[in-house]
Each structure stands twice: as C-alpha cells, then as structure tokens.
Design an enzyme around this catalytic site. Sequence first.
Site, short mmCIF file in Angstrom:
data_model
loop_
_atom_site.label_atom_id
_atom_site.label_comp_id
_atom_site.label_asym_id
_atom_site.label_seq_id
_atom_site.Cartn_x
_atom_site.Cartn_y
_atom_site.Cartn_z
N GLY A 270 0.99 -1.22 -0.02
CA GLY A 270 -0.01 0.10 -0.02
C GLY A 270 0.80 1.33 -0.12
N CYS A 388 3.21 0.40 12.85
CA CYS A 388 1.87 0.45 13.41
C CYS A 388 1.78 0.01 14.62
CB CYS A 388 0.86 -0.24 12.32
SG CYS A 388 1.28 -1.81 12.09
#
Length: 454
Positions: A270, A388
């Site tokens: 992504g 993350c």
Amino acid sequence: MSTEYYPLDARRAAFEVLQKVELGAYSDLALDTLLKRNRGTDPRDRALLTELVYGILRLRGRLDFALAQVSRQPFARLESAAQQLLRIGAYQLLELERIPVRAAVNETVELARKLDLERLAGLVNGTLRELDRKRDQLNWPPPEKVREYLEQVCSLPKWLAREIMSQLPNEGARSFGEALSQAAPMSLRINGLKTDAAGFKAALDGAGFQYRECGFAPEGLIIEQRGPGGIPGDEEGWYQVQDEASMLIAHLLDPQPGEKILDACAAPGGKTTHIAALTGNRARILALEKHPQRVRLLEQGAARNGCTCIEARQYDLEEFPDFLEIDSFDRVLVDAPCSGLGVLRRNPESRWTRQAAELKVLAELQLKILFNVAPLVKRGGILLYSVCTFSRAETTGVIETFLENHREFDLESFGGQVSDHWQALLDPSGALRSFPHQHDGMDAFFAVKLRRQA
C-alpha cells in the site's frame, strides 16, 4: 466438521472460523476463504458472519467477563466449543440490538445441536438466559478503575492495559482503550494514477455509497455506508483499501520525481504504490520483501494500481544487502515488522496472541533492519522509520538505540515539512504519533525522520 455451506449459516460459519483462529489461523484469511466458497450467500448473512467473527475477537475479554458472572461452572474451565458458543450468543445479546433476545438464545442452542454438541445445549440455554436476566446487574468496573476498565470493558489483556497506562494519563488511556474496542473505519486511498477524486466520488455516489473525506490524508475517503454492490473501480485499480494513518507515511517520506527510493519492508504494498503515485511514476523504487509469496502480492498490487516504476525483489534484511550500492538511495522507508498493536481493531485476535515478551524480540529485529539499510542512504538523504504500534520498545526505544550507534544520522522533526493542520499529529520531538481517539479514528502509528549528515 465440514465448512461447506450453501446457503451459508452465519452462526455456524462464525463458530468454525473462531475455532480455527483458536488453533492459530488468521481471522481475515479464514473468513475470506469461507466467503469466497459461498459467493451466492445472502449479503445479510455475510454481514452477520463478519460482524460475529471480528466483534467476538475484538470484545472477547468483555464477553468472557460478563459470562463468568452468570455461568454456573467456571467459564475459564469450559471446553473451547462451549466458550465459543457462549461468546456467539452473548455477543448477540449484549452488542447487537437488532437481534431479538429469543432469536439470540434459540439460534445459539440450535447451533450446538447442528454441531453435534447436544451435550452443551442445556449449558448454552441456561447461561444465555441467565445473562439476559442479569444484564443490568453485571458488575462492570467504573471508568475510575482504569486498569480493570481497560481489561474488562475495553477487552484488553493485562500487559497491554499496563502498556497503555504507562504512556497516557487516565482519561487518555480510557479513551484509547474504548477506541480499540470499536470497529475500525473503512478507508480508501484514491489512486491518482488511475482516476481523480471527482470521478471516483461521482462513481461512489452513483453506486449508493455514503462517505466523507479523511481529516488529514488528502486522497483519503472513509466509507460510512456501503452501497448494494461492490466498490466502483475495483478491477480498474481506482482505489486502495488503506487506513488513513498508513496514507500519511508516503507523504512524510516526501518522495520526489527522479529519486532512487528503497521500500525496505514493502509488502503488501500500500505504501509502495502510494509512493509511486505521489511521484507520478517518475521515481525508481526498489521494494524488498522477505517472503516470496508476498513479493508476488507486491507485483500484483503494482500492476493493479498502474505503478510502472516499482521493482519488487525477495530479500531478508536481517542480512546486509551486499548487492546494493552504499550511499545510493535518496530516501529509504523502513515500515518495519512490528507487534501491530496500533491496528488491533483490524487484526483483533492479535490482542490475545501477542505477549509482552515479544516486544523486545521485535525491537531487536527492527534495529537489525535499520542497521542494515542505514549505509544505503545517501549523504543528506532520508531514512524514515514507521511502525503500526505504540509500544515504547518499538518506537522511541528503537530510535534512541539507533541514534546512539549511528552518529551520522540526526532526528529531524516533521514540523517544518507539514502544514499547520498536520501539527496535531506530531509529538514534542516532531515525530508522527497518531491515535484513533485523537485523530479522526485512524490507526495508531509512529514515524520518525532521520537525516544522514551531508
């Protein structure tokens, strides 16, 4: 027991997915496999199945706390099948107002029989009816008892509750815990290589979707209500499913046309494809990934998104990449393997499978990768580290150790690079530190910019 259903029985399918997760399967993969085998299933049943699986995994601690108060037998000692059946029933009773009590109880009892677990039918019936009778008398901890509230209401394991409390004040810890107990928003990044914002929004409008713009990422949309069909432009590559926090990383890397860029831990791609889009396919991007099957995923994503400037290659950066030239990359992104604590809403089983001891192991891996790519950065170039997660070990702990060992790099604030609107995303050192309860519901991410001295 067979997993072949047609039409799909949502509750039975949820039971079998949950049992597979208990044995180590990933919930998203197990669920996707089952849904692909049952494409003709009523959308309402597909939606209920998805809600049950992700909701129960996300709120397992809360459900177990409630069930333990009404179960005649110690809930923790019940066999796995009994626990899963009771969680399926309790989730419907406590979290899904649209399902009548009678249906929630009776369907769960009938599920036990369908699974040839008649011996558990009485237990399930009695416990769920008692839960319904006593739902207003359950002994939930008040918000003032922060640790108990995080564990039993927000459904977090003890070690993770302690980690959150060590970083945030009481009110912030509660708000963060509450956000982690909710479903994550569905956000899309408009792919500027294939369409534009106006055209994509018009297509969403025509397909009956309701959405809003992301608060920070300029190409991001949050889907608030789906239309009756699929998202327009899926096969054409008009969009990428991506959390808003993840969209920020390519912007913070600030890639420029003509530059040579390394995405060191690139799959599923992504951020890689976003970098390509921001440079209009006019940069040279090398995307490295440890696992061969994920390299293929990278290549497929690049093709779908119209990215012609990405070279994907298999390599494990636990070893120095001696096939790459020293001082040769203008920018290097290390979106490192991490605990994923910031995306618990999307990978809900992680809160039960992760352990505190893993954080140290992961931090050592993250440092090893940073040490191995640091020599590849040109003098004056940028090394961007992102994860993350929010644990100290994987964020400030990693960066402090890296800088102690690499005096040729300086920590540089994002403050002078981003707009005034984005300043709210930065901590006092100028690093990105996003939280869902503070920043438009986005995932919890951490990122820092390290500049190699000229």
